[in-house]
Design a protein around this motif. Structure first.
Motif, PDB file in Angstrom:
ATOM      1  N   MET A   1       0.595  26.617 -20.625  1.00  0.00           N
ATOM      2  CA  MET A   1      -0.237  27.485 -19.803  1.00  0.00           C
ATOM      3  C   MET A   1      -0.527  26.849 -18.444  1.00  0.00           C
ATOM      4  O   MET A   1      -0.867  25.683 -18.357  1.00  0.00           O
ATOM      5  CB  MET A   1      -1.534  27.720 -20.556  1.00  0.00           C
ATOM      6  CG  MET A   1      -2.466  28.687 -19.923  1.00  0.00           C
ATOM      7  SD  MET A   1      -3.762  29.072 -21.106  1.00  0.00           S
ATOM      8  CE  MET A   1      -4.768  27.596 -21.003  1.00  0.00           C
ATOM      9  N   LEU A   2      -0.405  27.648 -17.390  1.00  0.00           N
ATOM     10  CA  LEU A   2      -0.741  27.183 -16.050  1.00  0.00           C
ATOM     11  C   LEU A   2      -1.851  28.080 -15.499  1.00  0.00           C
ATOM     12  O   LEU A   2      -2.417  28.881 -16.223  1.00  0.00           O
ATOM     13  CB  LEU A   2       0.498  27.253 -15.147  1.00  0.00           C
ATOM     14  CG  LEU A   2       1.731  26.495 -15.651  1.00  0.00           C
ATOM     15  CD1 LEU A   2       2.925  26.773 -14.743  1.00  0.00           C
ATOM     16  CD2 LEU A   2       1.455  25.011 -15.713  1.00  0.00           C
ATOM     17  N   ASP A   3      -2.153  27.922 -14.213  1.00  0.00           N
ATOM     18  CA  ASP A   3      -3.140  28.788 -13.574  1.00  0.00           C
ATOM     19  C   ASP A   3      -2.448  29.754 -12.625  1.00  0.00           C
ATOM     20  O   ASP A   3      -1.331  29.502 -12.189  1.00  0.00           O
ATOM     21  CB  ASP A   3      -4.115  27.963 -12.723  1.00  0.00           C
ATOM     22  CG  ASP A   3      -4.692  26.832 -13.514  1.00  0.00           C
ATOM     23  OD1 ASP A   3      -5.744  27.019 -14.091  1.00  0.00           O
ATOM     24  OD2 ASP A   3      -4.047  25.767 -13.539  1.00  0.00           O
TER      25      ASP A   3
ATOM     26  N   ASN B   1      -2.867  29.933  -9.726  1.00  0.00           N
ATOM     27  CA  ASN B   1      -2.495  29.133  -8.564  1.00  0.00           C
ATOM     28  C   ASN B   1      -1.023  28.709  -8.587  1.00  0.00           C
ATOM     29  O   ASN B   1      -0.380  28.605  -7.552  1.00  0.00           O
ATOM     30  CB  ASN B   1      -3.396  27.899  -8.541  1.00  0.00           C
ATOM     31  CG  ASN B   1      -3.396  27.213  -7.205  1.00  0.00           C
ATOM     32  OD1 ASN B   1      -3.423  27.871  -6.178  1.00  0.00           O
ATOM     33  ND2 ASN B   1      -3.340  25.901  -7.226  1.00  0.00           N
ATOM     34  N   ALA B   2      -0.503  28.503  -9.792  1.00  0.00           N
ATOM     35  CA  ALA B   2       0.872  28.016  -9.924  1.00  0.00           C
ATOM     36  C   ALA B   2       1.901  29.068  -9.504  1.00  0.00           C
ATOM     37  O   ALA B   2       3.035  28.730  -9.206  1.00  0.00           O
ATOM     38  CB  ALA B   2       1.140  27.575 -11.365  1.00  0.00           C
TER      39      ALA B   2
ATOM     40  N   GLY C   1      -6.386  33.023  -8.824  1.00  0.00           N
ATOM     41  CA  GLY C   1      -6.040  31.621  -9.036  1.00  0.00           C
ATOM     42  C   GLY C   1      -6.589  31.046 -10.327  1.00  0.00           C
ATOM     43  O   GLY C   1      -6.114  30.023 -10.815  1.00  0.00           O
ATOM     44  N   ALA C   2      -7.622  31.695 -10.886  1.00  0.00           N
ATOM     45  CA  ALA C   2      -8.238  31.196 -12.117  1.00  0.00           C
ATOM     46  C   ALA C   2      -7.641  31.837 -13.365  1.00  0.00           C
ATOM     47  O   ALA C   2      -7.994  31.471 -14.480  1.00  0.00           O
ATOM     48  CB  ALA C   2      -9.747  31.446 -12.082  1.00  0.00           C
TER      49      ALA C   2
ATOM     50  N   LEU D   1      -4.989  32.743 -16.354  1.00  0.00           N
ATOM     51  CA  LEU D   1      -4.075  31.914 -17.125  1.00  0.00           C
ATOM     52  C   LEU D   1      -2.662  32.416 -16.858  1.00  0.00           C
ATOM     53  O   LEU D   1      -2.396  33.606 -17.008  1.00  0.00           O
ATOM     54  CB  LEU D   1      -4.405  32.025 -18.614  1.00  0.00           C
ATOM     55  CG  LEU D   1      -5.890  31.830 -18.969  1.00  0.00           C
ATOM     56  CD1 LEU D   1      -6.106  32.039 -20.467  1.00  0.00           C
ATOM     57  CD2 LEU D   1      -6.354  30.433 -18.548  1.00  0.00           C
TER      58      LEU D   1
END
Lengths: 246, 97
Positions: free
Chosen positions: B15-17, B19-20, B50-51, B53
């Motif tokens: 999992m990234l944000d 933002n990625a 950006g927050a 998931l």
């Protein structure tokens, strides 16, 4: 507002080893744009057959370094992009990039503090950009960095962090080494946990601005620990990195 | 009792944000998107893009609500074009131009 999404060809001005698995690549950009500390660049490689691979890398340098940007890249096992950047790329080579990208995980000195930065491994990179920006902007906002790594040899920027912490401008740096510690080690020696977070965050008061960057599971642990310690969710910004950082 | 379908399985480590995927989003929307807020159509919570998931290992990009983990945005590139499915978002607020 102009959108910095166009790809451009940067040239490699210098490559500097940081630790055995981490290098910093300084790029000279034909279309340099001032970034905000915490932003990243996308790097794209194209093979002769047209196959493309793209990854995001955090900017390590301060926005104040004009015309140039430094990306710090960790070599990931079997990483097709980081492997190329580490093993093949040389000074003077050209590489396709776009950026700066991202407006969420950013800190500007005018926002002030107190600032709580929590890093796991190469997650320290965007936080280092914030601390370099803080120093370059002459900010004395109270700031604390908690930086977790496996061993002392894996700590990126350690000399510079120690120098910044010693200059009396309100930065304190706390290290924790989770796997091995050198003789006489006086820092923490375990994974980031609730007690450690309370010790480091406590003196900053109830509502510091928090930036957490690292592997996903470490970020989750640190964020939930800070929530449990009473820090409001909207004060905590996270940047998880996973396989897309390879 | 909350359903925790995402964090309990192997996906958690991937999992990234939001933002990625800032680069891909700005390519599609023509603007920096990660500071814009979106309301989850499932639970009504509002979060910055950006927050969210982010899951990028699927064929395409999936963004989920950080509160209830419902799918909010799906982006898939195909030879016929890019599909942007935002059924899971009640709204996406862009700044005044």
């Amino acid at each position: 507002m102009a959108t910095p999404i166009a790809w451009q060809i940067a040239s490699v001005a210098a490559i500097r080893p940081e630790t055995p698995g981490v290098k910093t690549i300084a790029l000279k950009l034909p279309q340099w744009m001032r970034h905000r500390a915490g932003q990243h660049y996308d790097v794209r490689l194209t093979a002769p057959d047209g196959y493309q691979a793209q990854r995001s890398y955090s900017i390590a340098s301060a926005p104040e370094s004009e015309g140039k940007v430094e990306l710090t890249v960790e070599r990931v096992a079997d990483g097709e992009v980081s492997g190329y950047l580490h093993e093949v790329l040389m000074q003077g080579d050209l590489v396709e990039v776009r950026g700066p990208i991202g407006g969420y995980f950013v800190w500007d000195a005018v926002q002030g503090g107190p600032l709580l930065l929590i890093a796991g491994g190469s997650g320290v990179v965007p936080l280092m950009a914030m601390l370099r920006h803080r120093a370059a902007a002459g900010s004395q906002a109270p700031a604390r960095l908690l930086y977790s790594a496996r061993g002392a040899e894996d700590l990126i920027y350690k000399d510079e962090l120690d120098r910044l912490a010693a200059d009396g401008w309100g930065l304190q740096v706390f290290y924790t080494l989770t796997r091995s510690q050198p003789p006489g080690w006086s820092g923490y020696a375990r994974r980031i946990d609730a007690a450690m977070l309370r010790e480091v965050a406590g003196p900053l008061g109830p509502s510091p601005m928090v930036f957490i960057c690292g592997p996903t599971l470490m970020v989750e642990a640190a964020a939930s620990g800070l929530l449990a310690a009473g820090i409001a969710e909207d004060r905590i910004k996270t940047e998880r990195f996973g396989p897309s950082g390879s | 009792m909350t359903m925790d379908t995402v964090r309990d399985d192997a996906n958690a480590a991937l999992m990234l944000d939001g933002n990625a995927v800032a680069g891909a989003l700005s390519e599609i929307f023509g603007a920096e998107m990660t500071v814009n807020e979106a309301e989850c159509a499932s639970c009504g919570q509002v979060h910055a893009v950006g927050a969210m998931l982010a899951f990028t290992q699927a064929p395409g990009i999936v963004l989920r609500c950080p509160s209830c983990e419902a799918v909010m945005v799906r982006i898939v590139r195909t030879p016929r074009g890019t599909y942007v499915d935002v059924r899971g978002a009640a709204y996406l607020r862009m700044p005044p131009s």
